[in-house]
Design an enzyme around this catalytic site. Structure first.
Site, PDB file in Angstrom:
ATOM      1  N   LYS A 171      54.446  55.467  31.677  1.00  0.00           N
ATOM      2  CA  LYS A 171      53.935  54.375  30.457  1.00  0.00           C
ATOM      3  C   LYS A 171      53.477  55.206  29.505  1.00  0.00           C
ATOM      4  O   LYS A 171      52.116  56.423  29.301  1.00  0.00           O
ATOM      5  CB  LYS A 171      52.637  54.338  31.991  1.00  0.00           C
ATOM      6  N   GLY A 202      51.864  49.542  28.922  1.00  0.00           N
ATOM      7  CA  GLY A 202      51.179  48.743  29.714  1.00  0.00           C
ATOM      8  C   GLY A 202      49.546  49.306  29.000  1.00  0.00           C
ATOM      9  O   GLY A 202      49.983  50.625  28.338  1.00  0.00           O
ATOM     10  N   ASP A 203      48.540  49.363  28.947  1.00  0.00           N
ATOM     11  CA  ASP A 203      47.683  49.432  29.300  1.00  0.00           C
ATOM     12  C   ASP A 203      46.713  51.069  29.795  1.00  0.00           C
ATOM     13  O   ASP A 203      46.997  51.018  31.156  1.00  0.00           O
ATOM     14  CB  ASP A 203      46.093  48.710  28.029  1.00  0.00           C
ATOM     15  N   GLY A 204      46.020  51.962  29.061  1.00  0.00           N
ATOM     16  CA  GLY A 204      45.023  53.121  29.821  1.00  0.00           C
ATOM     17  C   GLY A 204      44.420  52.000  31.225  1.00  0.00           C
ATOM     18  O   GLY A 204      44.692  52.986  32.578  1.00  0.00           O
ATOM     19  N   GLY A 208      47.902  52.128  33.152  1.00  0.00           N
ATOM     20  CA  GLY A 208      47.738  53.866  33.595  1.00  0.00           C
ATOM     21  C   GLY A 208      46.587  53.996  34.753  1.00  0.00           C
ATOM     22  O   GLY A 208      47.003  55.314  35.245  1.00  0.00           O
ATOM     23  N   GLU A 246      46.788  67.753  28.899  1.00  0.00           N
ATOM     24  CA  GLU A 246      46.913  67.947  27.578  1.00  0.00           C
ATOM     25  C   GLU A 246      46.302  67.452  26.516  1.00  0.00           C
ATOM     26  O   GLU A 246      46.597  65.988  26.381  1.00  0.00           O
ATOM     27  CB  GLU A 246      48.569  68.782  27.463  1.00  0.00           C
ATOM     28  N   CYS A 280      47.300  67.181  18.021  1.00  0.00           N
ATOM     29  CA  CYS A 280      45.961  68.329  18.750  1.00  0.00           C
ATOM     30  C   CYS A 280      45.969  69.217  18.761  1.00  0.00           C
ATOM     31  O   CYS A 280      44.994  70.002  19.094  1.00  0.00           O
ATOM     32  CB  CYS A 280      45.990  67.770  20.291  1.00  0.00           C
ATOM     33  N   GLU A 380      36.999  65.972  17.449  1.00  0.00           N
ATOM     34  CA  GLU A 380      38.197  65.771  16.776  1.00  0.00           C
ATOM     35  C   GLU A 380      38.333  64.425  16.050  1.00  0.00           C
ATOM     36  O   GLU A 380      38.493  63.604  16.462  1.00  0.00           O
ATOM     37  CB  GLU A 380      38.754  65.219  18.253  1.00  0.00           C
TER      38      GLU A 380
HETATM   39  P1  NDP Z   1      43.750  58.257  25.124  1.00  0.00           P
HETATM   40  O1  NDP Z   1      44.202  59.259  25.208  1.00  0.00           O
HETATM   41  O2  NDP Z   1      42.686  57.014  24.929  1.00  0.00           O
HETATM   42  O3  NDP Z   1      45.392  57.330  25.610  1.00  0.00           O
HETATM   43  C1  NDP Z   1      46.379  58.253  25.566  1.00  0.00           C
HETATM   44  C2  NDP Z   1      47.609  57.745  26.488  1.00  0.00           C
HETATM   45  O4  NDP Z   1      46.249  57.489  27.285  1.00  0.00           O
HETATM   46  C3  NDP Z   1      47.698  56.091  26.229  1.00  0.00           C
HETATM   47  O5  NDP Z   1      49.219  55.652  26.490  1.00  0.00           O
HETATM   48  C4  NDP Z   1      46.465  55.148  26.741  1.00  0.00           C
HETATM   49  O6  NDP Z   1      46.607  53.796  27.583  1.00  0.00           O
HETATM   50  C5  NDP Z   1      46.220  56.071  28.309  1.00  0.00           C
HETATM   51  N1  NDP Z   1      45.171  55.548  28.861  1.00  0.00           N
HETATM   52  C6  NDP Z   1      43.717  55.646  27.898  1.00  0.00           C
HETATM   53  N2  NDP Z   1      42.436  55.163  28.884  1.00  0.00           N
HETATM   54  C7  NDP Z   1      43.411  55.930  29.769  1.00  0.00           C
HETATM   55  C8  NDP Z   1      42.543  55.981  30.979  1.00  0.00           C
HETATM   56  N3  NDP Z   1      41.868  55.447  31.644  1.00  0.00           N
HETATM   57  N4  NDP Z   1      43.597  56.425  32.791  1.00  0.00           N
HETATM   58  C9  NDP Z   1      44.749  56.606  32.323  1.00  0.00           C
HETATM   59  N5  NDP Z   1      45.258  55.899  31.226  1.00  0.00           N
HETATM   60  C10 NDP Z   1      44.892  55.822  30.049  1.00  0.00           C
HETATM   61  O7  NDP Z   1      44.201  58.525  23.270  1.00  0.00           O
HETATM   62  P2  NDP Z   1      43.550  56.831  21.939  1.00  0.00           P
HETATM   63  O8  NDP Z   1      44.275  55.965  21.162  1.00  0.00           O
HETATM   64  O9  NDP Z   1      42.268  55.592  22.400  1.00  0.00           O
HETATM   65  O10 NDP Z   1      42.997  58.239  20.989  1.00  0.00           O
HETATM   66  C11 NDP Z   1      41.752  58.814  20.737  1.00  0.00           C
HETATM   67  C12 NDP Z   1      41.193  60.331  20.571  1.00  0.00           C
HETATM   68  O11 NDP Z   1      41.538  60.322  21.519  1.00  0.00           O
HETATM   69  C13 NDP Z   1      42.012  60.109  19.020  1.00  0.00           C
HETATM   70  O12 NDP Z   1      41.739  60.153  17.794  1.00  0.00           O
HETATM   71  C14 NDP Z   1      42.312  61.746  19.372  1.00  0.00           C
HETATM   72  O13 NDP Z   1      41.186  62.712  18.810  1.00  0.00           O
HETATM   73  C15 NDP Z   1      43.018  61.742  20.811  1.00  0.00           C
HETATM   74  N6  NDP Z   1      43.885  61.952  21.472  1.00  0.00           N
HETATM   75  C16 NDP Z   1      44.571  63.550  21.848  1.00  0.00           C
HETATM   76  C17 NDP Z   1      45.952  63.157  21.681  1.00  0.00           C
HETATM   77  C18 NDP Z   1      46.702  64.451  22.527  1.00  0.00           C
HETATM   78  O14 NDP Z   1      48.021  64.889  21.577  1.00  0.00           O
HETATM   79  N7  NDP Z   1      46.035  65.287  23.084  1.00  0.00           N
HETATM   80  C19 NDP Z   1      46.754  61.973  21.866  1.00  0.00           C
HETATM   81  C20 NDP Z   1      45.969  60.884  21.437  1.00  0.00           C
HETATM   82  C21 NDP Z   1      44.780  60.451  21.464  1.00  0.00           C
HETATM   83  P3  NDP Z   1      45.735  53.166  25.656  1.00  0.00           P
HETATM   84  O15 NDP Z   1      46.323  53.509  24.250  1.00  0.00           O
HETATM   85  O16 NDP Z   1      46.240  52.048  26.004  1.00  0.00           O
HETATM   86  O17 NDP Z   1      44.337  53.411  25.986  1.00  0.00           O
END
Ligand code: NDP
Length: 474
Positions: A171, A202-204, A208, A246, A280, A380
């Site tokens: 996903k 799809g969304d998280g 997810g 990660e 990150c 972050e």
């Molecule tokens: P998220 O962690 O929310 O999103 C990353 C992935 O996780 C997306 O595919 C997302 O789907 C999914 N996800 C979100 N909530 C859930 C859940 N409850 N169960 C399963 N999957 C889930 O990051 P954001 O895009 O909202 O970014 C927010 C902050 O996260 C950033 O500002 C940054 O600080 C950090 N980040 C860190 C990353 C890294 O590389 N470590 C990468 C991206 C973000 P969906 O988009 O629908 O929420």
């Protein structure tokens, strides 16, 4: 507008069970570029069932058979390399030069790193005590990836799953689904058996969470925010599946007085701003020894003022927009918090750069005189925002560096090789870069503390996807 409403399940592009459209937005123009479907728990069920069935035979393939598939995937990826780069530019906003040199390159580097690691992996070992140790593919893997380095994360999860004989359901982030769909086309063309790799957009909270909770999923591998990583872990707990994470970072970059300041301070500013700060492991907290603080601040300011934003379609070393209006809002909020808490704006600041009213562009920003208890030093930011923090002694630098819930990467700049090793050994971080030493393909990537668990890439990345069985003979 591209119609990308299908999912890849059991070797076919199939319609979602329930229509639920979402437009994918180009972050530089704010215009829609494609429409995708947002999957439900029922779509996840269908994908997991395909992966579970495929596992029965795919898990018994030999390493040689899987290596041949991976080699084919590598050749196809190299052929479609430019398409990958252009897609990432379109949906993420990474400037095309950066996409060609970095965002697409990781797809080659990680795949080659895993091929090398698989060739050297000992599936069966005789222990000195006479027992036999066997490594087996873990099963059906749920893979959730973010938008910031989209192919990087897909490669670091999909390849080890398929390389070790597991099957998977991916996903990807709905902000950057197009490169993931391109990857699915490549996996299909490489000839991986139906059901070994499946993709549901799809969304998280819906797709997810359905994956994390699924009783037939044996392992979850997640990259994203610490908040979402915690949610995945909780969702996975009831079925006691393995979870590797990660997550975020707030990586310290310690600049000692004996460092090559011109080179390493200016270089670190660019590293922090790379990918519009959406990495990150970005070195976002620059800790500078007070004896050279003013000089380092001047160098950082000059480097920061030279950083330019620009159109992602144009060649060059400028930085692009942030991925989304949500991310734009988060970054603005933190820049304003930095100003309110009394940090000194050295470069940039709140609002859009001049001439960039359309698109999620932000000003590359550097704050001086930051204290480690300010929000910009603790949270972050995930934008091109750097904090400069003074320190006096080595001991104090180590204390500030470790004073964070994160522990992904750390950076040390010094002319003293012994000090570099000594300090590196005391930093609570999964990766320490000395004097600009880069991360190399095949080496483990991952963090301590709330930056996650597990390691991605190469040998350690394969091991995360393997179960260990001991066979005791009479
Ligand atoms: P998220 O962690 O929310 O999103 C990353 C992935 O996780 C997306 O595919 C997302 O789907 C999914 N996800 C979100 N909530 C859930 C859940 N409850 N169960 C399963 N999957 C889930 O990051 P954001 O895009 O909202 O970014 C927010 C902050 O996260 C950033 O500002 C940054 O600080 C950090 N980040 C860190 C990353 C890294 O590389 N470590 C990468 C991206 C973000 P969906 O988009 O629908 O929420």
């Amino acid at each position: 507008m591209l119609d990308k409403r299908r999912f890849y399940i059991n070797g076919e592009w199939v319609a979602p069970l329930q229509a639920n459209d979402l437009e994918v937005i180009n972050p530089a123009t704010e215009q829609p570029i494609a429409v995708i479907s947002m999957g439900t728990a029922a779509d996840i069920d269908r994908a997991v069932a395909a992966a579970k069935k495929a596992y029965q035979t795919y898990s018994r393939t030999s390493a040689e058979e899987r290596l041949a598939l991976l080699e084919r995937l590598l050749a196809i990826y190299k052929r479609r390399y430019d398409e990958v780069a252009r897609t990432i530019t379109l949906e993420l906003g990474a400037p095309i030069t950066m996409s060609m040199q970095q965002q697409a390159d990781v797809g080659v580097g990680h795949l080659q790193g895993f091929i090398d690691a698989l060739k050297n992996l000992h599936i069966r070992e005789e222990l000195p005590n006479g027992d036999i140790l066997v490594r087996e593919p873990i099963g059906v893997c749920g893979l959730i990836t973010p938008w910031n380095w989209p192919i990087n994360q897909i490669a670091l999860k999909v390849i080890p799953a398929l390389a070790t004989g597991s099957t998977c359901v991916l996903k990807p982030s709905e902000f950057t689904p197009l490169n993931a769909m391109l990857y699915a086309e490549m996996v299909d063309e490489a000839g991986f058996p139906a059901g070994t790799f499946n993709l549901v957009n799809g969304d998280g909270v819906t797709a997810g969470a359905a994956l994390s909770k699924h009783k037939d999923v044996d392992m979850m591998s997640f990259t994203g925010s610490t908040r979402a990583g915690i949610a995945v872990s909780k969702d996975a707990a009831d079925t006691v599946k393995r979870v590797t994470l990660e997550l975020g970072g707030k990586s310290p970059n310690i600049v000692f007085e004996d460092a090559d300041l011109e080179d390493r301070v200016a270089g670190s500013v660019l590293e922090c701003f790379n990918n519009s700060g959406q990495s990150c492991d970005a070195p976002t907290r620059m800790l500078i020894q007070r004896s050279v603080y003013d000089k380092a601040v001047r160098i950082a300011g000059a480097a920061g003022r030279e950083a330019r934003v620009g159109n992602p379609e144009d060649e060059g070393d400028h930085i692009g927009p942030l991925v989304s209006h949500i991310q734009y809002g988060r970054v603005q909020n933190l820049i304003e918090a930095g100003i309110a808490e009394g940090a000194r704006v050295l470069v940039g600041g709140a609002g859009k750069p001049e001439g960039y009213e359309t698109g999620y562009f932000v000003q590359p920003t550097i704050f001086a005189d930051v204290r480690n208890d300010m929000r910009i030093a603790k949270e972050e930011v995930f934008g091109p925002v750097l904090s400069l923090i003074p320190f006096d002694t080595e001991e104090e630098a180590i204390a500030i560096a470790n004073d964070t819930p994160y522990g992904l990467a750390a950076y040390v700049q010094t002319g003293d090789a012994e000090r570099a090793e000594r300090v590196a050994s005391r930093l609570k971080a999964g990766m320490v870069h000395i004097n600009g030493g880069p991360h190399r393909y095949g080496s483990p990537f991952g963090g301590y503390k709330q930056s996650g668990n597990g390691r991605e890439g190469g040998k350690f990345g394969l091991e995360d996807f393997l179960e260990v069985k001991t066979i005791h003979r009479p």
